[in-house]
Design an enzyme around this catalytic site. Structure first.
Site, PDB file in Angstrom:
ATOM      1  N   ASP A 117     -54.935   3.251  46.515  1.00 19.06           N
ATOM      2  CA  ASP A 117     -54.635   1.949  47.130  1.00 19.06           C
ATOM      3  C   ASP A 117     -53.146   1.685  47.006  1.00 19.06           C
ATOM      4  O   ASP A 117     -52.725   0.651  46.549  1.00 19.06           O
ATOM      5  CB  ASP A 117     -55.326   0.731  46.512  1.00 19.06           C
ATOM      6  CG  ASP A 117     -56.616   1.037  45.853  1.00 19.06           C
ATOM      7  OD1 ASP A 117     -57.094   2.150  46.036  1.00 19.06           O
ATOM      8  OD2 ASP A 117     -57.144   0.154  45.182  1.00 19.06           O
ATOM      9  N   GLU A 137     -36.837 -32.437  25.255  1.00 17.05           N
ATOM     10  CA  GLU A 137     -36.812 -31.419  24.223  1.00 17.05           C
ATOM     11  C   GLU A 137     -35.386 -31.054  23.802  1.00 17.05           C
ATOM     12  O   GLU A 137     -35.105 -30.868  22.628  1.00 17.05           O
ATOM     13  CB  GLU A 137     -37.534 -30.168  24.741  1.00 17.05           C
ATOM     14  CG  GLU A 137     -37.984 -29.270  23.619  1.00 17.05           C
ATOM     15  CD  GLU A 137     -38.856 -28.132  24.140  1.00 17.05           C
ATOM     16  OE1 GLU A 137     -39.518 -28.312  25.170  1.00 17.05           O
ATOM     17  OE2 GLU A 137     -38.861 -27.080  23.493  1.00 17.05           O
ATOM     18  N   ASP A 138     -34.491 -30.959  24.749  1.00 21.62           N
ATOM     19  CA  ASP A 138     -33.161 -30.414  24.458  1.00 21.62           C
ATOM     20  C   ASP A 138     -32.038 -31.442  24.408  1.00 21.62           C
ATOM     21  O   ASP A 138     -30.922 -31.119  24.031  1.00 21.62           O
ATOM     22  CB  ASP A 138     -32.796 -29.339  25.501  1.00 21.62           C
ATOM     23  CG  ASP A 138     -33.744 -28.150  25.444  1.00 21.62           C
ATOM     24  OD1 ASP A 138     -34.434 -28.014  24.421  1.00 21.62           O
ATOM     25  OD2 ASP A 138     -33.813 -27.387  26.427  1.00 21.62           O
TER      26      ASP A 138
END
Ligand code: MN
Length: 728
Positions: free
Chosen positions: A260, A77-78
């Site tokens: 809780d 991608e890069d």
């Protein structure tokens, strides 16, 4: 200080799993070189990111290929790296993981409804194809969330939203509690920093009080369990910021009202001990009614198993107790990744939880034979094989059944969009509307106000019943006269198949009877229903046939016979002039002049009155006519060409040819020249002009068989003024 790769190696070695360290190092150096000169927003070298993702992945016990893919996940991608380069360096498996990671798109969840977000989650799973892609993506997302503070406000918000709505639930469903909790807390930090800090401050203010409470409870429980001779581990904690936040806001409670707040966890060796411990705890403390849950006998869909109970501590403060075995604990921490075994197959069921539970169960069933060193390996997610997820140009996701096309999509968007569709684009290109859509496609419907509505063909093309119903609705409303015509045509086509003549009155009688049998009172209404596709002719055919037989009486003599009715029944055969005639011995055979059959033609014999048997082409109009007369029934005999005659014909057969031609002075000369050139004997020729510019020439020639005749016809067609040549 350790360099990046050394740190990863340390983490991997600590897992004591059998990793291929050389392969992982190779992936690291490859990624380092690709990202050389690139920096993260924070200013750090880019490689720190894939490295951190790989470390998180190692924590989930992902396999060697997944660790490599984590290191390489941003290279395609890069950087200027193609998938082919990854493939040739690291093989198909890693390349397909990197490809899967590259394709997972950033999705916008702002202002989307829950159903839509659910589709987004499913789409991510469907696009991933291999579940390892989702695990690596979760690691990637976790690191991005950990470092999100360097991004601008807008980016923080959209990433945090997507994390909260899509990735944290996926982590939850895959049972990876640690990643789920961290993702939720980090997302909350960016979505509601004030709320986050408020809860954080409360927790901090109660820190020493909490520690004191937890330590006391731990001590008490430990003593009692030891007394009972149980081997155990116990831990206490304050619940996560996000889970407290959610309780405060969802239940509109103040921090002090959350009971809780604390949770104790007791881990033992066996399932039986879990129940023993539960009994001991309930003896020690008062339990809160309605708060006991047995997730051991009924596991959660993500395979989570434990006993949960909430009890009231000595100071009147309630706390939750979770009791589980070590094995259950491992699953709770790492989810599906904890027990992984290679397996591919397909899931069933419709719900996403059911499907993921199916994966989890599969792994659980493998646990008997499981090798403890086994990694989480390839696992194909074709669990959504029956669904396709596509985007609208605005980024909305639509879930369609597999095999759907643009018509289905258009009607899924809106009925009006479907009715006005004139075309479609997929991923920016115009496509035929029947093109099957693939998950991840961006589909754009081209509409026009001038559209006259859907085409009838769409009923056959559309894959979904939703689209078909809407198309039918349109025709039902908009096109009654046309529907009636279409319906009537279909009915007539069906009736004609029955091969018996019927009158208009009979037809109406038949159709009305059929209409009434299915609760329709009027003939046109039935035609209309057939026309808009409300009922298919196939569904009616049995009833039509039934009423047809009732109405149109069978009259034996009136049934015209066909060439197929002439059966080979007798044994004696006769050969004459190259033709074999069944059942007739030494009889005179001649070739009919009306159709002049030549070897190769389908033929049939006709017993003349006193002139022997004449052989016709099976499709000779005279024969077809003669068959209509019942008196001729026994006069037909089957005939066929002698094999030898067909392949090495000795005789010459007369054939007539008809030529349509433009008026030309040289026409007859051209024809006779062509025939002479082919050494074809011309027996007869005559011509007559139909009009100034049209001449019809009939000729009879000698030929050997159909093949020869066809070559003669082909040659005649080449003559300049000739328009059409056929057998006469
Ligand atoms: Mn990344």
């Amino acid at each position: 200080m350790q360099s990046g790769i050394d740190k990863l190696m340390t983490v991997l070695k600590r897992t004591e799993k059998n990793y291929d360290f050389d392969k992982i190092k190779k992936a690291y150096y490859f990624a380092e070189k690709c990202h050389d000169g690139q920096f993260r927003f924070s200013g750090e070298p880019y490689i720190t990111h894939p490295l951190a993702v790989a470390q998180i992945a190692a924590g989930l016990s992902l396999d060697t290929d997944s660790i490599c893919a984590a290191l390489l996940h941003d290279t395609v991608e890069d950087c200027d790296v193609t998938l082919d380069v990854i493939k040739s360096n690291f093989g198909d498996d890693i390349a397909s993981l990197v490809d899967g990671l590259t394709k997972l798109v950033q999705i916008d969840v702002e202002d989307k409804e829950e159903a839509h977000i659910e589709n987004l989650r499913k789409m991510l799973l469907a696009m991933a194809k291999d579940i390892r892609v989702i695990f690596i993506k979760l690691c990637d997302r976790l690191h991005n969330m950990r470092t999100l503070n360097v991004k601008n406000d807008e980016k923080r918000r959209s990433t945090a939203l997507e994390t909260m709505y899509v990735y944290a639930p996926l982590a939850h469903r895959l049972g990876i509690q640690r990643i789920k909790q961290e993702l939720e807390n980090l997302a909350l930090l960016y979505l509601d920093p004030i709320g986050y800090h408020e809860v954080e401050k409360h927790i901090a203010s109660k820190y020493s009080e909490s520690q004191d409470f937890i330590n006391k409870a731990k001590k008490e429980i430990s003593e009692k369990l030891t007394e009972n001779g149980i081997k155990f581990a116990v831990a206490g904690r304050v619940k996560s910021i996000y889970s407290i936040y959610r309780k405060m806001y969802n239940q509109n409670k103040t921090f002090d009202e959350i009971y809780d707040f604390y949770a104790m966890r007791i881990i033992v060796d066996t399932e039986l001990e879990c129940y023993t411990v539960l009994g001991i705890i309930h003896e020690m403390f008062n339990s809160m009614p309605g708060r006991f849950k047995d997730y051991i006998s009924t596991p959660k869909p993500n395979l989570y198993r434990s006993l949960h109970t909430t009890v009231i501590g000595r100071d009147g403060i309630p706390f939750e107790v979770q009791i589980r075995t070590w094995e259950m604990h491992e699953v709770a921490q790492y989810g599906v990744a904890a027990h992984w075994k290679y397996k591919s197959g397909e899931g069933s069921g419709k719900d996403i939880d059911e499907k993921l539970a199916w994966i989890a169960n599969l792994i659980e069933n493998e646990s008997e034979t499981r090798d403890p060193d086994e990694f989480m390996g390839a696992f194909k997610i074709d669990i959504f094989q029956d669904e396709t997820f596509v985007f609208s140009p605005k980024g909305d996701v639509f879930a369609l059944p597999s095999g759907s096309n643009a018509i289905d999509f258009a009607y899924a968007v809106h009925t009006q969009v479907g009715n006005q569709m004139v075309g479609a684009k997929v991923n920016g290109n115009i496509v035929p509307i029947d093109k099957v859509l693939q998950t991840g496609d961006i589909v754009e419907v081209i509409t026009s106000n001038a559209s006259k509505g859907p085409s009838r063909d769409w009923l056959k093309i559309a894959a979904t019943s939703t689209a078909k119903n809407k198309i039918r609705q349109w025709f039902k409303k908009e096109a009654r006269p046309e529907n009636i015509n279409v319906g009537r045509d279909e009915v007539e086509r069906e009736l004609n198949k029955y091969n018996r003549p019927y009158t208009e009155e009979q037809k109406d009688e038949i159709v009305l009877a059929v209409a009434q049998r299915i609760g329709i009172q009027d003939i046109d209404d039935l035609y209309n229903t057939i026309g808009y596709g409300g009922i298919t002719i196939t569904k009616l055919s049995a009833k039509l046939r039934d009423e047809f037989d009732r109405t149109v009486k069978v009259e034996e003599q009136n049934v015209p016979m066909t060439a197929e009715d002439v059966k080979i029944t007798k044994q004696k055969r006769s050969t004459n002039g190259g033709v074999v005639i069944d059942g007739v011995d030494g009889c005179q055979v001649k070739f009919a002049h009306c159709c002049s059959p030549v070897p190769g033609d389908q033929v049939i014999g006709f017993i003349t009155k006193g002139f022997g048997i004449s052989v016709h082409k099976a499709d000779c109009p005279n024969i077809i006519n003669a068959m209509k007369n019942p008196e001729n029934r026994d006069r037909f005999v089957s005939a066929y060409w002698d094999n030898e005659e067909l392949h090495s014909p000795s005789g010459a057969f007369e054939a007539s040819i008809k030529i349509h031609a433009g008026n030309s002075l040289s026409l007859i000369a051209d024809i006779t020249f062509a025939l002479a050139d082919m050494r074809v004997q011309l027996l007869q020729i005559n011509s007559n002009s139909k009009a100034d510019d049209l001449v019809i020439v009939n000729l009879t020639v000698n030929c050997r068989n159909t093949e020869h005749l066809n070559s003669i016809i082909a040659r005649l067609r080449q003559i300049k003024s000739v328009e059409r040549v056929s057998r006469g």
